[in-house]
Design an enzyme around this catalytic site. Structure first.
Site, PDB file in Angstrom:
ATOM      1  N   ASN A 261       0.879  -1.174   0.000  1.00 55.71           N
ATOM      2  CA  ASN A 261       0.000   0.000   0.000  1.00 55.71           C
ATOM      3  C   ASN A 261       0.912   1.218   0.000  1.00 55.71           C
ATOM      4  O   ASN A 261       1.477   1.582   1.020  1.00 55.71           O
ATOM      5  CB  ASN A 261      -0.891  -0.028   1.253  1.00 55.71           C
ATOM      6  CG  ASN A 261      -1.842   1.153   1.301  1.00 55.71           C
ATOM      7  OD1 ASN A 261      -1.805   2.037   0.448  1.00 55.71           O
ATOM      8  ND2 ASN A 261      -2.690   1.163   2.306  1.00 55.71           N
TER       9      ASN A 261
ATOM     10  N   ARG B  41      -2.483  -1.990  -3.474  1.00 50.49           N
ATOM     11  CA  ARG B  41      -3.685  -1.182  -3.293  1.00 50.49           C
ATOM     12  C   ARG B  41      -3.559   0.058  -4.176  1.00 50.49           C
ATOM     13  O   ARG B  41      -2.580   0.796  -4.087  1.00 50.49           O
ATOM     14  CB  ARG B  41      -3.817  -0.767  -1.827  1.00 50.49           C
ATOM     15  CG  ARG B  41      -4.947   0.206  -1.626  1.00 50.49           C
ATOM     16  CD  ARG B  41      -5.177   0.512  -0.165  1.00 50.49           C
ATOM     17  NE  ARG B  41      -6.368   1.332  -0.040  1.00 50.49           N
ATOM     18  CZ  ARG B  41      -6.396   2.537   0.526  1.00 50.49           C
ATOM     19  NH1 ARG B  41      -5.288   3.065   1.024  1.00 50.49           N
ATOM     20  NH2 ARG B  41      -7.508   3.208   0.593  1.00 50.49           N
TER      21      ARG B  41
ATOM     22  N   HIS C  71     -13.034   2.908  -0.376  1.00 53.14           N
ATOM     23  CA  HIS C  71     -13.048   1.871   0.678  1.00 53.14           C
ATOM     24  C   HIS C  71     -13.688   0.587   0.167  1.00 53.14           C
ATOM     25  O   HIS C  71     -14.170  -0.235   0.951  1.00 53.14           O
ATOM     26  CB  HIS C  71     -13.871   2.319   1.919  1.00 53.14           C
ATOM     27  CG  HIS C  71     -13.266   3.434   2.699  1.00 53.14           C
ATOM     28  ND1 HIS C  71     -14.045   4.378   3.320  1.00 53.14           N
ATOM     29  CD2 HIS C  71     -11.992   3.737   2.996  1.00 53.14           C
ATOM     30  CE1 HIS C  71     -13.264   5.247   3.959  1.00 53.14           C
ATOM     31  NE2 HIS C  71     -12.015   4.868   3.770  1.00 53.14           N
TER      32      HIS C  71
ATOM     33  N   ARG D 253     -12.154  15.621   7.328  1.00 54.75           N
ATOM     34  CA  ARG D 253     -12.916  15.990   6.120  1.00 54.75           C
ATOM     35  C   ARG D 253     -14.364  16.338   6.470  1.00 54.75           C
ATOM     36  O   ARG D 253     -14.975  15.662   7.308  1.00 54.75           O
ATOM     37  CB  ARG D 253     -12.916  14.830   5.116  1.00 54.75           C
ATOM     38  CG  ARG D 253     -11.573  14.617   4.452  1.00 54.75           C
ATOM     39  CD  ARG D 253     -11.589  13.358   3.593  1.00 54.75           C
ATOM     40  NE  ARG D 253     -10.543  12.444   4.021  1.00 54.75           N
ATOM     41  CZ  ARG D 253     -10.472  11.159   3.698  1.00 54.75           C
ATOM     42  NH1 ARG D 253     -11.379  10.619   2.909  1.00 54.75           N
ATOM     43  NH2 ARG D 253      -9.484  10.404   4.131  1.00 54.75           N
TER      44      ARG D 253
ATOM     45  N   GLU E 187      -8.224  -5.224   4.877  1.00 56.96           N
ATOM     46  CA  GLU E 187      -8.038  -4.919   3.456  1.00 56.96           C
ATOM     47  C   GLU E 187      -6.845  -5.659   2.871  1.00 56.96           C
ATOM     48  O   GLU E 187      -6.881  -6.087   1.720  1.00 56.96           O
ATOM     49  CB  GLU E 187      -7.875  -3.403   3.286  1.00 56.96           C
ATOM     50  CG  GLU E 187      -9.175  -2.670   3.587  1.00 56.96           C
ATOM     51  CD  GLU E 187      -8.996  -1.170   3.761  1.00 56.96           C
ATOM     52  OE1 GLU E 187      -9.181  -0.450   2.792  1.00 56.96           O
ATOM     53  OE2 GLU E 187      -8.682  -0.730   4.878  1.00 56.96           O
TER      54      GLU E 187
END
Ligand code: AMP
Length: 410
Positions: free
Chosen positions: A8, A102, A191, A252, A395
Site C-alpha cells: 500500500n 492497493r 473503501h 474531512r 483490506e
C-alpha cells in the site's frame, strides 16, 4: 502454502504485509516512511503466532526499526528486502507468488483486480487526474516493486472497484451532462476493498447466502464511508468523485452545500487550494472540536467540552441520516455492519448511529455493544429483526486473496 506480498504505497511511504491468503496468517508487516526526506525510517514486524485474519501479537513477535536516508521508492524496496533478509522470515523459504497493490482510483475502467502490465501502469497514471493525492504514489510503489520482484505477477486492487456496480441513478451528479462526461465527473466510491471484505465476512459468519442479504456497511475510520450492499453488490455509497463526500470524518467535512465554497471564495478570498485544504484537512471532527482522533473526541465529550459534544452530535446525526436513506434505498435491511477504527472500537458511536432505527427493526444489545472483542461479533439483541455486527476489516487479506486469484489464473 502460498504467500502474497501486499503493498500500500503513498508518495512518501509504503506499507507492506506478507500474508497467507488461504488462512489469513500474517508472517510479517512493515512500513518504510519519510521517503525523499533527509532521514527516512523503516519498521519491520515479524509475527510468530499469526492466525486467521489477525495480527496476533505474542510475546515473541518482534518489531525492528531502522533510520537511514531513503531517497526514493526503489531504495525503499531495497530496505524492505534487507529487513526480510536480516530479520526474517526468509523470502527464499516463503517466496511470494504475487504482489498485490492497493490502488485508490480505478476510474470507470477497472472493476476487477488487474494484472499490472505497462498499459495498466499508463492507465493508473492517467487516472491521477481523478486522484492526484493517491494514484501517483501507488504507481511509484508499483514500479519500485516490479524492479524488486521482476518475475512476480503484480496485481492492482482498486478501492473504487467494488462500487462499479452502482446504478447510474446513484453515481450520476445532477449537473451539465456534457461537462460531466468530458471530465469523467461522477460518483466512484472508495473503501471498496473493505466494504467487499466485511460484507462477505458478515454473510459467512451468519451462515447465510450473501446473495440474499441487504446490508448497510459503515466503514468508520479516519476516513469514513457507508455502503448499501444488496446481494453482495454495492448499490449506493457515500463517497463520490473523491473521498470527500458523505460522512463527517476525522479531518474531512463530508457533505456540504457547494455554495459554501463560492461564498468563501468571494467573501473570504480563499483560493481553490485553500478550500481544498480546508475541506480535506481542517474540517470534520478536527474543524469542529480541535482534535481528529475519535478517542480524543470521546475524552473531551466526557470532560464536558461543548465543542466536542456538538462535533459528536454532528457526526452521529450524519450517520443516522445515511442509515435511514440507505435502508430506504435498499427497501429494508437484514444486517448492519460496523468496521474500521471507530466502527470496531466505539460503542458510543455505534449506539448513537442506531438509536433511532427501532422503527426499522434494529434492536441493539447494550452489553454486547459495550463488550470488547477481537473477532466478528453480534451486538444486536436476540430476536432483533435486523442483525448488527462488528466485523474487523482486513483490506490486506482481501487484496492478497484477489491478487492470488489473478496470479493463479495466469
Ligand atoms: P482507521 O482509519 O480505521 O485506522 O481508524 C482510525 C480511527 O479509529 C481514529 O479516529 C481512532 O481514534 C479510532 N479509534 C481507534 N481505536 C479507538 C477506540 N478504542 N475508541 C474510539 N475510536 C478509536
Amino acid at each position: 502454502m502460498s504467500v502474497v506480498l501486499v503493498v500500500n504505497s503513498g508518495s512518501s511511504s509504503f506499507k507492506y504485509q506478507l500474508v497467507e491468503p488461504e488462512d489469513g496468517r500474517v508472517l510479517a508487516s512493515g512500513i518504510v516512511e519519510r521517503i525523499g526526506e533527509p532521514m527516512g525510517a523503516a519498521k519491520h514486524k515479524v509475527y510468530f503466532g499469526g492466525q486467521e485474519g489477525v495480527e496476533a501479537v505474542t510475546a515473541t513477535d518482534a518489531t525492528y526499526t531502522r533510520e537511514l536516508p531513503i531517497p526514493d521508492h526503489t531504495s525503499g524496496f531495497r530496505v524492505m528486502l534487507d529487513a526480510f533478509a536480516e530479520w526474517g522470515p526468509s523470502l527464499a523459504e516463503n517466496p511470494p507468488i504475487a504482489v498485490g497493490h492497493r490502488v485508490v482510483h480505478g476510474g470507470a475502467r477497472f472493476f476487477e483486480p488487474t494484472l499490472i502490465t505497462n498499459l495498466v501502469e499508463i492507465n493508473i497514471d492517467e487516472l491521477s487526474v481523478l486522484a492526484p493525492l493517491h494514484n501517483p504514489g501507488a504507481l511509484q510503489g508499483v514500479r519500485a516493486a516490479k524492479a524488486a520482484f521482476p518475475d512476480l505477477a503484480h496485481v492492482a486492487v482498486f478501492d473504487t472497484a467494488f462500487h462499479q456496480t452502482l446504478p447510474a441513478a446513484a453515481y450520476t451528479y445532477a449537473i451539465d451532462k456534457d461537462l460531466a462526461d468530458a471530465h469523467r465527473i461522477r460518483r466512484y466510491g472508495f473503501h471498496g476493498t473493505s466494504h467487499k471484505y466485511v460484507s462477505r465476512a458478515a454473510a459467512d459468519f451468519l451462515g447465510r447466502p450473501l446473495e440474499e442479504l441487504k446490508q448497510v456497511v459503515f466503514h468508520l475510520g479516519n476516513g469514513a464511508s457507508v455502503t448499501a450492499v444488496d446481494g453482495g453488490r454495492s448499490v449506493e455509497t457515500s463517497m463520490g468523485l473523491t473521498p470527500l463526500e458523505g460522512l463527517v470524518m476525522g479531518t474531512r467535512s463530508g457533505d456540504i452545500d457547494p455554495a459554501v465554497l463560492f461564498h468563501l471564495a468571494r467573501r473570504a478570498r480563499m483560493s481553490i487550494d485553500d478550500l481544498d485544504d480546508l475541506l480535506n484537512k481542517r474540517s470534520g471532527v478536527l474543524g469542529l472540536a480541535g482534535v481528529n482522533d475519535m478517542r480524543d473526541l470521546e475524552e473531551r465529550v466526557a470532560q464536558g467540552h461543548e465543542d466536542a459534544r456538538l462535533a459528536m452530535e454532528v457526526y452521529i446525526h450524519r450517520l443516522r441520516a445515511y442509515a435511514g436513506s440507505y435502508i430506504a434505498q435498499l427497501g429494508g435491511v437484514d444486517v448492519i455492519v460496523f468496521t474500521a477504527g471507530v466502527g470496531e472500537n466505539s460503542p458510543i458511536v455505534r449506539a448513537g448511529a442506531l438509536e433511532t432505527l427501532g422503527f426499522a427493526g434494529v434492536r441493539l444489545d447494550p452489553e454486547r455493544n459495550e463488550a470488547r472483542g477481537r473477532g466478528i461479533r453480534v451486538i444486536s439483541a436476540d430476536g432483533s429483526p435486523v442483525t448488527v455486527l462488528v466485523v474487523p476489516t482486513n483490506e490486506e487479506l482481501e487484496i492478497a486473496r484477489q491478487a492470488l486469484e489473478v496470479a493463479a489464473a495466469l
